[in-house]
Design a protein around this motif. Structure first.
Motif, PDB file in Angstrom:
ATOM      1  N   LYS A   1      19.829  43.347  55.392  1.00  0.00           N
ATOM      2  CA  LYS A   1      19.936  42.902  56.782  1.00  0.00           C
ATOM      3  C   LYS A   1      18.876  43.513  57.692  1.00  0.00           C
ATOM      4  O   LYS A   1      18.764  43.136  58.857  1.00  0.00           O
ATOM      5  CB  LYS A   1      21.329  43.236  57.335  1.00  0.00           C
ATOM      6  CG  LYS A   1      22.471  42.569  56.561  1.00  0.00           C
ATOM      7  CD  LYS A   1      22.417  41.052  56.671  1.00  0.00           C
ATOM      8  CE  LYS A   1      23.589  40.390  55.968  1.00  0.00           C
ATOM      9  NZ  LYS A   1      23.521  38.909  56.038  1.00  0.00           N
ATOM     10  N   GLY A   2      18.108  44.490  57.160  1.00  0.00           N
ATOM     11  CA  GLY A   2      17.074  45.111  57.971  1.00  0.00           C
ATOM     12  C   GLY A   2      17.631  45.940  59.110  1.00  0.00           C
ATOM     13  O   GLY A   2      17.040  46.009  60.189  1.00  0.00           O
ATOM     14  N   ILE A   3      18.788  46.580  58.899  1.00  0.00           N
ATOM     15  CA  ILE A   3      19.415  47.407  59.937  1.00  0.00           C
ATOM     16  C   ILE A   3      19.494  48.853  59.460  1.00  0.00           C
ATOM     17  O   ILE A   3      19.353  49.144  58.273  1.00  0.00           O
ATOM     18  CB  ILE A   3      20.828  46.889  60.302  1.00  0.00           C
ATOM     19  CG1 ILE A   3      21.727  46.866  59.058  1.00  0.00           C
ATOM     20  CG2 ILE A   3      20.749  45.513  60.924  1.00  0.00           C
ATOM     21  CD1 ILE A   3      23.137  46.406  59.326  1.00  0.00           C
ATOM     22  N   HIS A   4      19.718  49.760  60.421  1.00  0.00           N
ATOM     23  CA  HIS A   4      19.715  51.184  60.080  1.00  0.00           C
ATOM     24  C   HIS A   4      20.989  51.908  60.523  1.00  0.00           C
ATOM     25  O   HIS A   4      21.119  53.104  60.284  1.00  0.00           O
ATOM     26  CB  HIS A   4      18.495  51.867  60.720  1.00  0.00           C
ATOM     27  CG  HIS A   4      17.192  51.276  60.275  1.00  0.00           C
ATOM     28  ND1 HIS A   4      16.604  51.562  59.068  1.00  0.00           N
ATOM     29  CD2 HIS A   4      16.370  50.380  60.889  1.00  0.00           C
ATOM     30  CE1 HIS A   4      15.481  50.891  58.942  1.00  0.00           C
ATOM     31  NE2 HIS A   4      15.311  50.148  60.037  1.00  0.00           N
ATOM     32  N   HIS A   5      21.906  51.197  61.181  1.00  0.00           N
ATOM     33  CA  HIS A   5      23.128  51.825  61.680  1.00  0.00           C
ATOM     34  C   HIS A   5      24.320  50.905  61.383  1.00  0.00           C
ATOM     35  O   HIS A   5      24.231  49.694  61.573  1.00  0.00           O
ATOM     36  CB  HIS A   5      23.068  52.048  63.211  1.00  0.00           C
ATOM     37  CG  HIS A   5      21.852  52.803  63.650  1.00  0.00           C
ATOM     38  ND1 HIS A   5      20.612  52.211  63.761  1.00  0.00           N
ATOM     39  CD2 HIS A   5      21.699  54.096  64.013  1.00  0.00           C
ATOM     40  CE1 HIS A   5      19.736  53.115  64.182  1.00  0.00           C
ATOM     41  NE2 HIS A   5      20.370  54.261  64.343  1.00  0.00           N
ATOM     42  N   LEU A   6      25.400  51.502  60.913  1.00  0.00           N
ATOM     43  CA  LEU A   6      26.621  50.729  60.678  1.00  0.00           C
ATOM     44  C   LEU A   6      27.822  51.517  61.207  1.00  0.00           C
ATOM     45  O   LEU A   6      28.050  52.657  60.801  1.00  0.00           O
ATOM     46  CB  LEU A   6      26.821  50.475  59.175  1.00  0.00           C
ATOM     47  CG  LEU A   6      25.923  49.432  58.506  1.00  0.00           C
ATOM     48  CD1 LEU A   6      26.102  49.496  56.999  1.00  0.00           C
ATOM     49  CD2 LEU A   6      26.269  48.029  59.025  1.00  0.00           C
ATOM     50  N   PRO A   7      28.595  50.912  62.124  1.00  0.00           N
ATOM     51  CA  PRO A   7      29.833  51.564  62.537  1.00  0.00           C
ATOM     52  C   PRO A   7      30.846  51.554  61.389  1.00  0.00           C
ATOM     53  O   PRO A   7      30.885  50.609  60.595  1.00  0.00           O
ATOM     54  CB  PRO A   7      30.323  50.713  63.717  1.00  0.00           C
ATOM     55  CG  PRO A   7      29.650  49.398  63.544  1.00  0.00           C
ATOM     56  CD  PRO A   7      28.351  49.663  62.847  1.00  0.00           C
ATOM     57  N   VAL A   8      31.620  52.613  61.291  1.00  0.00           N
ATOM     58  CA  VAL A   8      32.645  52.737  60.244  1.00  0.00           C
ATOM     59  C   VAL A   8      34.001  52.516  60.914  1.00  0.00           C
ATOM     60  O   VAL A   8      34.390  53.254  61.825  1.00  0.00           O
ATOM     61  CB  VAL A   8      32.599  54.115  59.570  1.00  0.00           C
ATOM     62  CG1 VAL A   8      33.648  54.209  58.467  1.00  0.00           C
ATOM     63  CG2 VAL A   8      31.205  54.383  59.005  1.00  0.00           C
ATOM     64  N   ILE A   9      34.717  51.479  60.461  1.00  0.00           N
ATOM     65  CA  ILE A   9      35.958  51.069  61.115  1.00  0.00           C
ATOM     66  C   ILE A   9      37.072  50.941  60.080  1.00  0.00           C
ATOM     67  O   ILE A   9      36.860  50.428  58.983  1.00  0.00           O
ATOM     68  CB  ILE A   9      35.771  49.729  61.857  1.00  0.00           C
ATOM     69  CG1 ILE A   9      34.767  49.893  62.995  1.00  0.00           C
ATOM     70  CG2 ILE A   9      37.096  49.196  62.388  1.00  0.00           C
ATOM     71  CD1 ILE A   9      34.443  48.601  63.720  1.00  0.00           C
ATOM     72  N   ALA A  10      38.252  51.423  60.439  1.00  0.00           N
ATOM     73  CA  ALA A  10      39.437  51.266  59.597  1.00  0.00           C
ATOM     74  C   ALA A  10      40.636  51.033  60.491  1.00  0.00           C
ATOM     75  O   ALA A  10      40.827  51.748  61.489  1.00  0.00           O
ATOM     76  CB  ALA A  10      39.658  52.502  58.718  1.00  0.00           C
ATOM     77  N   GLU A  11      41.433  50.029  60.151  1.00  0.00           N
ATOM     78  CA  GLU A  11      42.653  49.695  60.912  1.00  0.00           C
ATOM     79  C   GLU A  11      42.344  49.539  62.394  1.00  0.00           C
ATOM     80  O   GLU A  11      43.029  50.102  63.262  1.00  0.00           O
ATOM     81  CB  GLU A  11      43.728  50.764  60.677  1.00  0.00           C
ATOM     82  CG  GLU A  11      44.152  50.869  59.217  1.00  0.00           C
ATOM     83  CD  GLU A  11      45.185  51.946  58.993  1.00  0.00           C
ATOM     84  OE1 GLU A  11      45.499  52.693  59.955  1.00  0.00           O
ATOM     85  OE2 GLU A  11      45.685  52.052  57.858  1.00  0.00           O
ATOM     86  N   ASN A  12      41.277  48.782  62.685  1.00  0.00           N
ATOM     87  CA  ASN A  12      40.864  48.501  64.070  1.00  0.00           C
ATOM     88  C   ASN A  12      40.578  49.750  64.890  1.00  0.00           C
ATOM     89  O   ASN A  12      40.747  49.765  66.112  1.00  0.00           O
ATOM     90  CB  ASN A  12      41.932  47.660  64.781  1.00  0.00           C
ATOM     91  CG  ASN A  12      42.053  46.278  64.172  1.00  0.00           C
ATOM     92  OD1 ASN A  12      41.050  45.666  63.804  1.00  0.00           O
ATOM     93  ND2 ASN A  12      43.280  45.799  64.046  1.00  0.00           N
ATOM     94  N   LYS A  13      40.121  50.781  64.201  1.00  0.00           N
ATOM     95  CA  LYS A  13      39.785  52.019  64.899  1.00  0.00           C
ATOM     96  C   LYS A  13      38.376  52.447  64.497  1.00  0.00           C
ATOM     97  O   LYS A  13      38.034  52.479  63.311  1.00  0.00           O
ATOM     98  CB  LYS A  13      40.786  53.120  64.549  1.00  0.00           C
ATOM     99  CG  LYS A  13      40.516  54.433  65.277  1.00  0.00           C
ATOM    100  CD  LYS A  13      41.566  55.478  64.922  1.00  0.00           C
ATOM    101  CE  LYS A  13      41.285  56.790  65.650  1.00  0.00           C
ATOM    102  NZ  LYS A  13      42.275  57.842  65.277  1.00  0.00           N
ATOM    103  N   LEU A  14      37.551  52.767  65.482  1.00  0.00           N
ATOM    104  CA  LEU A  14      36.196  53.231  65.222  1.00  0.00           C
ATOM    105  C   LEU A  14      36.242  54.696  64.775  1.00  0.00           C
ATOM    106  O   LEU A  14      36.630  55.575  65.539  1.00  0.00           O
ATOM    107  CB  LEU A  14      35.336  53.084  66.479  1.00  0.00           C
ATOM    108  CG  LEU A  14      33.899  53.595  66.382  1.00  0.00           C
ATOM    109  CD1 LEU A  14      33.109  52.821  65.330  1.00  0.00           C
ATOM    110  CD2 LEU A  14      33.211  53.496  67.752  1.00  0.00           C
ATOM    111  N   LEU A  15      35.829  54.945  63.528  1.00  0.00           N
ATOM    112  CA  LEU A  15      35.889  56.300  62.976  1.00  0.00           C
ATOM    113  C   LEU A  15      34.589  57.073  63.165  1.00  0.00           C
ATOM    114  O   LEU A  15      34.602  58.287  63.373  1.00  0.00           O
ATOM    115  CB  LEU A  15      36.220  56.250  61.485  1.00  0.00           C
ATOM    116  CG  LEU A  15      37.533  55.559  61.093  1.00  0.00           C
ATOM    117  CD1 LEU A  15      37.692  55.583  59.579  1.00  0.00           C
ATOM    118  CD2 LEU A  15      38.712  56.228  61.774  1.00  0.00           C
ATOM    119  N   GLY A  16      33.481  56.359  63.067  1.00  0.00           N
ATOM    120  CA  GLY A  16      32.213  57.064  63.148  1.00  0.00           C
ATOM    121  C   GLY A  16      31.061  56.120  62.886  1.00  0.00           C
ATOM    122  O   GLY A  16      31.193  54.897  62.978  1.00  0.00           O
ATOM    123  N   MET A  17      29.917  56.691  62.520  1.00  0.00           N
ATOM    124  CA  MET A  17      28.703  55.921  62.301  1.00  0.00           C
ATOM    125  C   MET A  17      28.012  56.426  61.039  1.00  0.00           C
ATOM    126  O   MET A  17      27.961  57.630  60.784  1.00  0.00           O
ATOM    127  CB  MET A  17      27.765  56.097  63.498  1.00  0.00           C
ATOM    128  CG  MET A  17      26.385  55.494  63.317  1.00  0.00           C
ATOM    129  SD  MET A  17      26.333  53.792  63.825  1.00  0.00           S
ATOM    130  CE  MET A  17      26.275  54.025  65.614  1.00  0.00           C
TER     131      MET A  17
END
Length: 617
Positions: free
Chosen positions: A249-265
């Protein structure tokens, strides 16, 4: 499947990283395998392009530079093609040192092997194909042991890598507010959120390119320059798959999400840093280090490498080989630096490791045991060159965390920096006049291995040494008596005998009372049978079925060695994770009850084998 094919299938199913594949894939690979036989003395030359994977079934290959310097070895279970991956090094060659039986498979066949949907089988095969076909195939790798370990990312999920908590800012915040928050938290990216869920990402690049360069007011909402966040990952996603996703995808950042909650990056930098601890990448970095300070920085990752391999469920044998390979890579790089500074050597030489490094059984940082064997063609006036070499390398190893040997067994000591004939005399005297000092030397120097240089200098000494040792019953008897000084810590009623005083009171010494007695036994078997290998497992395996060791005894001893080694490695890993120095002293209370019984059985095996060798000698 007929018997011959089943034997091949069983073998490749235990070879890393093919052991990660399911049985059905092993069977498909076996159907495509071809068998190739190369006689001892056959030269191998790396080429610019390779289209085959080669798995060594039996035999060995010595890997050398074009000018004849030894840089590594390949043996049973190694993937020979994967050594050809360091274009920064000179062209290298290989010599078949033991008759070689290899299984080969074309990359096209690898690419066409069917894989289970949703599995990571294809990732494993793709990694192999990339190594074979890619630009990393031009030269033989200098440290073949580390290729036993596959990509670290393949064995870990995002939950072990991502940064938490994610740095966020509410939608509608200005570019100035966003920049201030990024600076405060020392991050290069920030999540724009709405109702606590990410809707976009702003990076340093976005601010430079779309705000500063365009003259956009910093009072503008950061939403105007953000990259919309339309993709996220779950913490249980395989880390290698995450890296492949970023690449596609040519990207360098992905948010980490579980159960509709943002956990980190998780960022591409996070993944690369994690992978940099892997043995393959660490070895490559070591080989390109410009100075001793850079080598020292790389050496600090070795304890992390041990932790990582333990978490990957690597065996104690694999971990010992990987850590020893890193020490070998650092040593070779230091020698290269020394030769660049002092000029070419006046005569051929062999830099040899002793002790646990020679046996490829090191864990984390230990003290250094090394020596120099110099060709007899040396002009005595040129000995000063080797004195400078010994000091430079030993000082460099110390700076990299490998402390000076308390017994001064180092190449910077003139006694252990001698010509081949002098070393030959050392071994002859130790065997024919086995006084206490000679027996102490035997426990160190009979475990020599060439790390750099002309290996024949040591091989010729070893050949004569083995011819003497196997016929000297007096020497073997005294060596056996000396080996029995280290006893497994079992009492009369199968209770543990613990360290009774000092800093480590009420613990088990898993090295001196666990693995070391097995190392001593294996050395005696090897010397009495004329076995040249120095690795403990290989010594026991090759001695199995001889007059020295029965097949059953060998199997029991190997199981005991692996089990005690595993306990020792896991104990050290727990210490390293807590930020403590690793040691060999394990409190019994830290061992589950069932495993205590296994440990007692392992100690009992050592007792039995020690009794047997006592009766023989």
């Amino acid at each position: 499947m007929d018997i011959e094919l089943k034997e091949i299938c069983d073998f490749i199913s235990e070879v890393t990283p093919l052991d990660r594949l399911p049985a059905v894939t092993h069977e498909a690979l076996t159907q495509e395998m071809r068998i190739r036989y190369l006689r001892r003395g056959t030269p191998l030359k790396s080429s610019g392009k390779c289209d085959q994977l080669m798995i060594i079934r039996k035999g060995a290959v010595s890997l050398k530079t074009d000018d004849g310097k030894l840089v590594g070895k390949a043996a049973e279970g190694d993937l020979l093609t994967l050594f050809m991956q360091e274009p920064a090094l000179p062209t290298q060659t290989g010599d078949v040192t033991e008759d070689l039986l290899v299984y080969t498979i074309d990359t096209q066949a690898l690419d066409e092997i069917p894989c289970s949907p949703g599995s990571d089988d294809r990732s494993v095969l793709s990694m192999l194909i990339q190594h074979i076909r890619g630009g990393l195939t031009e030269n033989l790798h200098p440290t073949p042991e580390d290729t036993k370990m596959a990509s670290a990312l393949m064995y870990n999920t995002i939950e072990h890598i991502y940064s938490a908590p994610a740095i966020t800012i509410a939608s509608g915040s200005t570019i100035r507010e966003t920049s201030v928050k990024m600076s405060k938290h020392h991050v290069s990216s920030i999540m724009i959120t709405e109702d606590e869920m990410p809707i976009g990402i702003v990076t340093d690049t976005d601010i430079r390119r779309d705000c500063v360069a365009q003259g956009l007011s910093t009072d503008t909402a950061a939403d105007h320059i953000m990259s919309p966040s339309v993709m996220s990952v779950k913490p249980d996603l395989n880390a290698f798959d995450a890296l492949m996703l970023m690449t596609r995808k040519g990207i360098h950042h992905l948010p980490v999400i579980a159960e509709n909650k943002l956990l980190g990056m998780v960022t591409s930098t996070d993944l690369i840093k994690f992978e940099s601890k892997n043995a393959v990448y660490l070895s490559s970095s070591i080989s390109r280090a410009p100075n001793v300070a850079a080598l020292s920085e790389h050496s600090r990752l070795i304890p992390q490498l041990q932790v990582q391999l333990t978490d990957m469920n690597a065996t104690a044998d694999h971990i010992g080989k990987a850590v020893s390979a890193m020490n070998g890579a650092i040593t070779r790089r230091l020698i290269e630096m020394a030769e660049k500074e002092f000029g070419p050597p006046p005569a051929p030489y062999s830099w040899v490791a002793a002790g646990s490094q020679a046996r490829r059984e090191q864990t984390s940082h230990t003290d250094q045991d090394n020596a120099l064997i110099i060709s007899d063609e040396l002009n005595p006036a040129d000995m000063e060159w080797y004195a400078k070499l010994g000091k430079f390398v030993c000082d460099g190893l110390a700076e990299c965390g490998f402390i000076y040997c308390p017994g001064n067994i180092m190449a910077m000591n003139p006694e252990y920096r001698q010509t081949q004939s002098v070393w030959d005399g050392y071994f002859k005297n130790w065997i024919e006049r086995p006084d206490p000092q000679a027996l102490l030397n035997a426990s160190t120097f009979f475990d020599f291995r060439t790390v750099y240089g002309d290996e024949h200098l040591l091989d010729e000494i070893r050949e004569r040494m083995l011819a003497r040792s196997r016929t000297s019953t007096l020497f073997l008897g005294l060596l056996a008596k000396n080996a029995l000084q280290l006893r497994p810590p079992l009492g009369f009623f199968r209770g543990f005998v613990l360290v009774d005083d000092g800093e480590h009171k009420d613990t088990l010494d898993l090295k001196h009372n666990g693995t070391a007695p097995i190392v001593d036994l294996a050395r005696i078997y090897a010397l009495s049978e004329g076995i040249s290998t120095v690795n403990t497992r290989e010594r026991i395996q090759q001695a199995a079925g001889t007059n020295s060791l029965s097949e059953d005894g060998a199997a029991d001893l190997l199981a005991a060695f692996e089990y005690i080694g595993e306990l020792r490695i896991k104990h050290q890993t727990r210490q390293l994770k807590r930020g403590e120095a690793a040691d060999n002293f394990l409190p019994p209370k830290d061992i589950p009850q069932l495993e205590r019984e296994y440990l007692k059985d392992a100690f009992k095996v050592i007792q039995t084998m020690q009794t047997s060798i006592k009766m023989k000698y």
